[in-house]
Design a protein around this motif. Structure first.
Motif, PDB file in Angstrom:
ATOM      1  N   ARG A  45       0.808  -1.206   0.000  1.00 26.08           N
ATOM      2  CA  ARG A  45       0.000   0.000   0.000  1.00 26.08           C
ATOM      3  C   ARG A  45       0.850   1.270   0.000  1.00 26.08           C
ATOM      4  O   ARG A  45       0.449   2.295  -0.498  1.00 26.08           O
ATOM      5  N   PHE A  46       2.023   1.202   0.668  1.00 27.90           N
ATOM      6  CA  PHE A  46       2.894   2.389   0.748  1.00 27.90           C
ATOM      7  C   PHE A  46       4.346   1.902   0.723  1.00 27.90           C
ATOM      8  O   PHE A  46       4.614   0.721   0.936  1.00 27.90           O
ATOM      9  N   ASP A  47       5.269   2.828   0.442  1.00 31.41           N
ATOM     10  CA  ASP A  47       6.687   2.477   0.480  1.00 31.41           C
ATOM     11  C   ASP A  47       7.040   2.135   1.924  1.00 31.41           C
ATOM     12  O   ASP A  47       6.773   2.930   2.828  1.00 31.41           O
ATOM     13  N   ALA A  48       7.647   0.959   2.120  1.00 29.31           N
ATOM     14  CA  ALA A  48       7.929   0.527   3.495  1.00 29.31           C
ATOM     15  C   ALA A  48       9.302  -0.116   3.568  1.00 29.31           C
ATOM     16  O   ALA A  48       9.858  -0.555   2.561  1.00 29.31           O
ATOM     17  N   SER A  49       9.794  -0.176   4.781  1.00 30.37           N
ATOM     18  CA  SER A  49      11.099  -0.801   4.982  1.00 30.37           C
ATOM     19  C   SER A  49      10.954  -2.325   5.013  1.00 30.37           C
ATOM     20  O   SER A  49      10.017  -2.858   5.603  1.00 30.37           O
ATOM     21  N   THR A  77      12.501   7.532  15.610  1.00 31.92           N
ATOM     22  CA  THR A  77      12.247   6.148  15.217  1.00 31.92           C
ATOM     23  C   THR A  77      10.958   6.065  14.432  1.00 31.92           C
ATOM     24  O   THR A  77       9.954   6.679  14.808  1.00 31.92           O
ATOM     25  N   GLN A  78      10.994   5.313  13.345  1.00 30.77           N
ATOM     26  CA  GLN A  78       9.784   5.063  12.560  1.00 30.77           C
ATOM     27  C   GLN A  78       9.405   3.600  12.757  1.00 30.77           C
ATOM     28  O   GLN A  78      10.067   2.699  12.220  1.00 30.77           O
ATOM     29  N   ALA A  79       8.366   3.359  13.591  1.00 24.31           N
ATOM     30  CA  ALA A  79       7.926   1.982  13.825  1.00 24.31           C
ATOM     31  C   ALA A  79       6.769   1.663  12.894  1.00 24.31           C
ATOM     32  O   ALA A  79       6.140   2.574  12.361  1.00 24.31           O
ATOM     33  N   ALA A  80       6.479   0.365  12.730  1.00 24.28           N
ATOM     34  CA  ALA A  80       5.348  -0.025  11.895  1.00 24.28           C
ATOM     35  C   ALA A  80       4.085   0.598  12.471  1.00 24.28           C
ATOM     36  O   ALA A  80       3.946   0.723  13.689  1.00 24.28           O
ATOM     37  N   LEU A  97      11.789   0.408  11.472  1.00 27.97           N
ATOM     38  CA  LEU A  97      11.539  -1.010  11.744  1.00 27.97           C
ATOM     39  C   LEU A  97      10.781  -1.628  10.576  1.00 27.97           C
ATOM     40  O   LEU A  97      10.120  -0.907   9.801  1.00 27.97           O
ATOM     41  N   THR A  98      10.901  -2.936  10.435  1.00 30.39           N
ATOM     42  CA  THR A  98      10.312  -3.641   9.295  1.00 30.39           C
ATOM     43  C   THR A  98       8.828  -3.306   9.134  1.00 30.39           C
ATOM     44  O   THR A  98       8.074  -3.376  10.106  1.00 30.39           O
ATOM     45  N   GLY A  99       8.451  -2.943   7.921  1.00 29.04           N
ATOM     46  CA  GLY A  99       7.042  -2.674   7.631  1.00 29.04           C
ATOM     47  C   GLY A  99       6.645  -1.229   7.850  1.00 29.04           C
ATOM     48  O   GLY A  99       5.541  -0.823   7.479  1.00 29.04           O
TER      49      GLY A  99
END
Ligand code: AMP
Ligand code: MG
Length: 405
Positions: A45-49, A77-80, A97-99
């Motif tokens: 749905r969006f660009d994610a890690s 921090t960018q968390a899911a 973090l992943t996602g």
């Protein structure tokens, strides 16, 4: 007598998918989709890690080497599931973090295993490429793309995929209800005491198991002796209850073989009787309105192979399948085989890898149609074509992998 392929064709042209209902996704496992499902949004749905690490601007790390590493201050921090739209300044990294959604301004993620952490900073000692460890929006499916086609079996991954796009319910075809009538005065229920000349009824157990394995309910089962009135009563009840009636035994030319007569009495129209195949020559198929009626021979191997080759494809198509017929694939036969001309023979085989990875088919021991042992250990059916009388060791044969489940 008709050819095997003609029997398959006559069944196929009379088989239509059953009506459609809406079903909760959670309950739909094993059903067939009755709609094309398209993606309502891009996937992802969006660009994610794709990893746990640090999001950066790749140009900031362009000159990093082991000898001259570059230090980045870590800002937040960018968390899911965090919607904080961090925007990155040059020379800064964001813990991610992943996602989690990629912060704007970042175009690469470096894995945490590939950095050295010192306090609130990280040290990067190698360059990274644009897009590294980013899952881009729409990379798998653009919005509106066909996700799952009509007719698809709702397997666990298909169900998971439909849940991914937010589906709570799906349109599926109803599954056929089947009724089974097993006939033969010599037959007794497993568990009971046998008298001389009696045998246990193995077709009820085998056919019910074959149905269960493909998720089709057997609504009614009845065992009757070789008695016209009893048989007729049982088949009448079966026709009332089910979309598909299967009878076992009593369909040959014996003195007490009443199946065909009973079908005629009950208004079933015969489409074929007797097929040039071995085992399974006395196979019968008829219709009454939209109900389908199969009379398989009583021989246990013939009964189950007929189920697999003639009945199962019809049950799957009734359930909404649009799959092409099962594949026959080439293999090498492990020993010479012979037969008479005039009937296709389906031998029970064990397929496996031979020298150099060649697919080898070994005919199982016990190929008579009352010998269950061969079928019980078989993982394939070997096709010995009608017109052939001999296939020599090492020659090519067509095999069909045998899956009951
Ligand atoms: P039929 O098709 O009735 O002539 O039966 C052919 C052979 O299969 C005979 O030897 C029967 O005893 C055997 N047979 C028929 N029905 C069954 C059954 N339900 N389970 C096991 N053997 C059967
Ligand atoms: Mg019989």
């Amino acid at each position: 007598m008709i050819e095997f392929e003609e029997a398959v064709r006559r069944i196929d042209v009379r088989t239509r998918a059953l009506p459609v209902t809406t079903m909760e996704l959670q309950r739909a496992s094993g059903f067939r989709l009755a709609e094309n499902v398209r993606s309502p949004f891009p996937l992802p749905r969006f660009d994610a890690s794709a990893v746990d690490g640090y999001a950066i601007r790749h140009t900031d790390a362009q000159c990093a080497t082991r000898k001259s590493p570059i230090t980045f201050a870590v800002a937040g921090t960018q968390a899911a599931a965090r919607s904080g739209r961090t925007t990155l300044r040059s020379g800064i990294a964001v813990r991610i973090l992943t996602g989690a959604a990629i912060p704007s301004g970042c175009d690469a993620v470096i894995m945490q295993e590939h950095v050295t952490k010192t306090g609130n900073a990280i040290v990067i000692s190698g360059s990274i490429a644009k897009g590294d460890n980013i899952r881009y929006a729409g990379a798998e499916f653009a919005r509106g793309k066909l996700l799952v086609r009509k007719g698809a079996l709702l397997t666990p991954p298909v169900i998971a995929m439909l849940a991914t796009v937010g589906r709570k319910s799906v349109r599926v075809h109803r599954k056929p209800a089947v009724a089974l009538v097993v006939s033969g005065s010599e037959l007794c229920a497993p568990g009971s005491k046998l008298h001389h000349g009696e045998i246990y009824d193995s077709n009820s157990a085998g056919i019910i198991a074959a149905l269960t394995a493909i998720g089709i309910p057997c609504r009614l089962t009845k065992r009757v002796g070789d008695n016209r009135a009893q048989l007729q009563q049982a088949v009448r009840a079966a026709l009332r209850t089910a979309d598909v009636v299967i009878t076992s035994g009593g369909v040959s030319v014996g003195d007490f073989d009443y199946v065909k007569e009973v079908y005629r009495n009950l208004g079933v129209k015969e489409i074929f009787w007797r097929v040039a195949m071995k085992p399974g020559k006395p196979n019968y198929f008829g219709v009454k309105g939209r109900k389908m009626v199969f009379g398989v021979p009583g021989n246990p191997v013939a009964a189950l192979l007929s189920f697999h080759l003639l009945i199962r494809p019809a049950l799957e198509k009734l359930s909404g399948s649009v799959d092409p017929p099962r594949l026959w694939i080439p293999a090498h036969i492990s020993r010479s085989i012979r037969k008479k001309e005039g009937r296709v023979e389906f031998l029970r085989g064990i397929a496996g890898a031979g020298k150099g990875g060649k697919l080898i088919a070994v005919p199982a021991s016990g190929q008579e149609s009352h010998m269950m042992g061969g079928l019980a250990k078989a993982n394939c059916i070997i096709c010995f074509p009608r017109e052939k009388t001999e296939i020599k060791r090492g020659e090519s044969v067509a095999i069909m992998l045998l899956f009951w489940m």
